[in-house]
Design a protein around this motif. Sequence first.
Motif, mmCIF file in Angstrom:
data_model
loop_
_atom_site.group_PDB
_atom_site.id
_atom_site.type_symbol
_atom_site.label_atom_id
_atom_site.label_comp_id
_atom_site.label_asym_id
_atom_site.label_seq_id
_atom_site.Cartn_x
_atom_site.Cartn_y
_atom_site.Cartn_z
ATOM 1 N N GLN A 9 -5.010 13.821 -4.482
ATOM 2 C CA GLN A 9 -3.908 13.670 -3.530
ATOM 3 C C GLN A 9 -3.528 12.203 -3.368
ATOM 4 N N LEU A 10 -4.533 11.330 -3.335
ATOM 5 C CA LEU A 10 -4.257 9.900 -3.224
ATOM 6 C C LEU A 10 -3.472 9.401 -4.435
ATOM 7 N N LEU A 11 -3.841 9.860 -5.617
ATOM 8 C CA LEU A 11 -3.121 9.452 -6.820
ATOM 9 C C LEU A 11 -1.675 9.946 -6.795
ATOM 10 N N VAL A 12 -1.460 11.159 -6.284
ATOM 11 C CA VAL A 12 -0.102 11.686 -6.169
ATOM 12 C C VAL A 12 0.718 10.839 -5.199
ATOM 13 N N GLN A 13 0.102 10.414 -4.107
ATOM 14 C CA GLN A 13 0.801 9.573 -3.140
ATOM 15 C C GLN A 13 1.179 8.222 -3.747
ATOM 16 N N LEU A 14 0.258 7.663 -4.530
ATOM 17 C CA LEU A 14 0.569 6.392 -5.196
ATOM 18 C C LEU A 14 1.701 6.572 -6.195
ATOM 19 N N LEU A 15 1.706 7.682 -6.896
ATOM 20 C CA LEU A 15 2.795 7.959 -7.840
ATOM 21 C C LEU A 15 4.118 8.111 -7.093
ATOM 22 N N SER A 16 4.085 8.765 -5.948
ATOM 23 C CA SER A 16 5.294 8.924 -5.142
ATOM 24 C C SER A 16 5.859 7.570 -4.718
ATOM 25 N N LEU A 17 4.975 6.664 -4.315
ATOM 26 C CA LEU A 17 5.431 5.328 -3.929
ATOM 27 C C LEU A 17 5.994 4.568 -5.126
ATOM 28 N N ALA A 18 5.394 4.780 -6.290
ATOM 29 C CA ALA A 18 5.915 4.123 -7.498
ATOM 30 C C ALA A 18 7.325 4.608 -7.804
ATOM 31 N N LEU A 19 7.576 5.889 -7.602
ATOM 32 C CA LEU A 19 8.912 6.435 -7.845
ATOM 33 C C LEU A 19 9.913 5.899 -6.820
ATOM 34 N N VAL A 20 9.467 5.762 -5.564
ATOM 35 C CA VAL A 20 10.346 5.198 -4.538
ATOM 36 C C VAL A 20 10.724 3.765 -4.902
ATOM 37 N N ARG A 21 9.752 3.004 -5.345
ATOM 38 C CA ARG A 21 10.035 1.610 -5.719
ATOM 39 C C ARG A 21 11.005 1.543 -6.892
ATOM 40 N N ARG A 22 10.864 2.478 -7.815
ATOM 41 C CA ARG A 22 11.745 2.468 -8.985
ATOM 42 C C ARG A 22 13.189 2.750 -8.590
ATOM 43 N N ARG A 23 13.372 3.611 -7.573
ATOM 44 C CA ARG A 23 14.728 3.951 -7.146
ATOM 45 C C ARG A 23 15.355 2.874 -6.259
ATOM 46 N N ALA A 24 14.535 2.051 -5.631
ATOM 47 C CA ALA A 24 15.053 1.038 -4.697
ATOM 48 C C ALA A 24 15.618 -0.158 -5.467
ATOM 49 N N ARG A 25 16.604 -0.836 -4.855
ATOM 50 C CA ARG A 25 17.168 -2.037 -5.485
ATOM 51 C C ARG A 25 16.884 -3.264 -4.617
ATOM 52 N N PRO A 26 16.580 -4.396 -5.232
ATOM 53 C CA PRO A 26 16.263 -5.597 -4.474
ATOM 54 C C PRO A 26 17.491 -6.113 -3.705
ATOM 55 N N ALA A 27 17.218 -6.692 -2.533
ATOM 56 C CA ALA A 27 18.283 -7.271 -1.699
ATOM 57 C C ALA A 27 17.634 -8.231 -0.722
ATOM 58 N N VAL A 28 18.489 -8.980 -0.007
ATOM 59 C CA VAL A 28 18.028 -9.878 1.054
ATOM 60 C C VAL A 28 18.737 -9.448 2.328
ATOM 61 N N VAL A 29 17.941 -9.127 3.345
ATOM 62 C CA VAL A 29 18.484 -8.673 4.624
ATOM 63 C C VAL A 29 17.895 -9.539 5.732
ATOM 64 N N LEU A 30 18.774 -10.177 6.518
ATOM 65 C CA LEU A 30 18.346 -11.069 7.609
ATOM 66 C C LEU A 30 17.375 -12.127 7.086
ATOM 67 N N GLY A 31 17.658 -12.625 5.884
ATOM 68 C CA GLY A 31 16.835 -13.676 5.291
ATOM 69 C C GLY A 31 15.527 -13.194 4.704
ATOM 70 N N GLN A 32 15.292 -11.879 4.682
ATOM 71 C CA GLN A 32 14.026 -11.325 4.197
ATOM 72 C C GLN A 32 14.265 -10.532 2.908
ATOM 73 N N PRO A 33 13.561 -10.867 1.819
ATOM 74 C CA PRO A 33 13.670 -10.052 0.598
ATOM 75 C C PRO A 33 13.168 -8.633 0.873
ATOM 76 N N VAL A 34 13.965 -7.647 0.557
ATOM 77 C CA VAL A 34 13.592 -6.248 0.772
ATOM 78 C C VAL A 34 14.023 -5.436 -0.444
ATOM 79 N N ARG A 35 13.707 -4.162 -0.390
ATOM 80 C CA ARG A 35 14.194 -3.224 -1.396
ATOM 81 C C ARG A 35 14.969 -2.140 -0.658
ATOM 82 N N LEU A 36 16.234 -1.963 -1.026
ATOM 83 C CA LEU A 36 17.122 -1.038 -0.330
ATOM 84 C C LEU A 36 17.013 0.374 -0.911
ATOM 85 N N LEU A 37 17.015 1.345 0.005
ATOM 86 C CA LEU A 37 16.954 2.744 -0.372
ATOM 87 C C LEU A 37 18.180 3.482 0.143
#
Length: 451
Positions: free
Chosen positions: A108-136
């Motif tokens: 289950q832990l490995l599945v959760q890590l894979l889920s987070l990896a997929l979320v990161r892949r879909r997110a795009r880098p941006a800067v919001v209020l001076g803070q580097p973030v990833r937008l979803l």
Amino acid sequence: MNPDLLYLVKANVVLTLFVAAYYGLLRQLTFFQLNRFYLVAAALFAAVYPSVSVPALLPASAASMVAASAWGALPAPPESPPTGPLAVNWQVHLLRGYCLGAGLLVGQLLVQLLSLALVRRRARPAVVLGQPVRLLREAKGSFSFGRSIYVSEAAVADPAALAPELRHEQAHVRQWHTLDVLLAQLTTALAWFNPAVWLWRRAVLENLEYLADRATVQSGLERRAYQYSLLRQQPGRVPAPALAFRFSASELKKRIARLNQPSSPRRQVYRYVLAAPTVMALALGHSGARARPGALLERDRGLPVEALYYLDGQASDRATIQRLAPQDIRSVDWVEGAAAVRRVVATPPFQQAVVVTTNAQAESRVVRELADRADLGSGYHIRALPVEALLPACLAYVAEHYPRARLSGEVREYTKKSTGAAKLQVQLVIGESFFYVYFLPNGEFLRGEEQ
């Protein structure tokens, strides 16, 4: 007890003691960094403790004698392949159940890590209020994992509400809280059967939120405004992926209370000095006591009434043995079965014999003679060997005569102190049963009468 099962018991007992000390002495303190260190150290110490030897409490000579004490009770190896269970090991069932539960949770832990990896892949880098973030694009709110902060595109439209969320997630990122979360999840998976580990995980995650809340306020955000931002969070928002930190209202009342709680007086630090070292001392002290040869006499301190007793090579009695101080005992041999007891005394009236040797008489002639005559463990030097040390002739014999058996990985070399003659003890397993076969160092099989 099976070594793996014994390891689990020791590790979880120690972790339970740490958790009890935390909830009893430390949880209400505002030393959140110390609490973080304590909780992480508790898990690491519990994991390492069962494998730690305590040389100050157990001299090397005594350690070898303790190992040797088991020799007198070893069953004679069979001369033909066994047809039924020789030693039904109920502990195997416990280990199988444990492994099943741990495997599911680790998966289950490995599945959760894979889920987070997929979320990161879909997110795009941006800067919001001076803070580097990833937008979803998904309405997942703000959350963080590792060194990244994730923000939904909808949240960017409300900078006033987003600012405290970003500061909170920055605290998680800056203080590397994800490492604690991964340790908590892995420890829980590996000790899932222990109720204390779930309390420990809750304490870890709870304390990390307190750390992030305090860091957010210390960053310059007004305390009351931050509390209002907590209250404005909508519980119905789509949650962040598992394992991720999220700016949420979980246990909101407790978090706000901690924000307003006065700092604990510095003198309360003594509680950490009391909690952690006490648990460690109890654990290590118990290991040293259990490792002493004298501890073998404390199997409910109930020495068998119907048994033959020998002390320093001479016939003795149960009462005399019970009066011995544990620190004075060099070795204890438990001998089981009429055939084995007959080697101690020619006409035994008992099925058991307890042969005790003190430090003062360990090298005496009468003690050595009895150890040789009765083939006691205390008459041998014992050394663990890897399976690779077995000669091909040993492996060929096992394959030919015990085709259904497998090597357990346990190989011991017994060298007789009086003559220097050596033999190898090899543990074989068939199903849930185990037994021993013996070989000379040159690979020759030893039959029962030759041992």
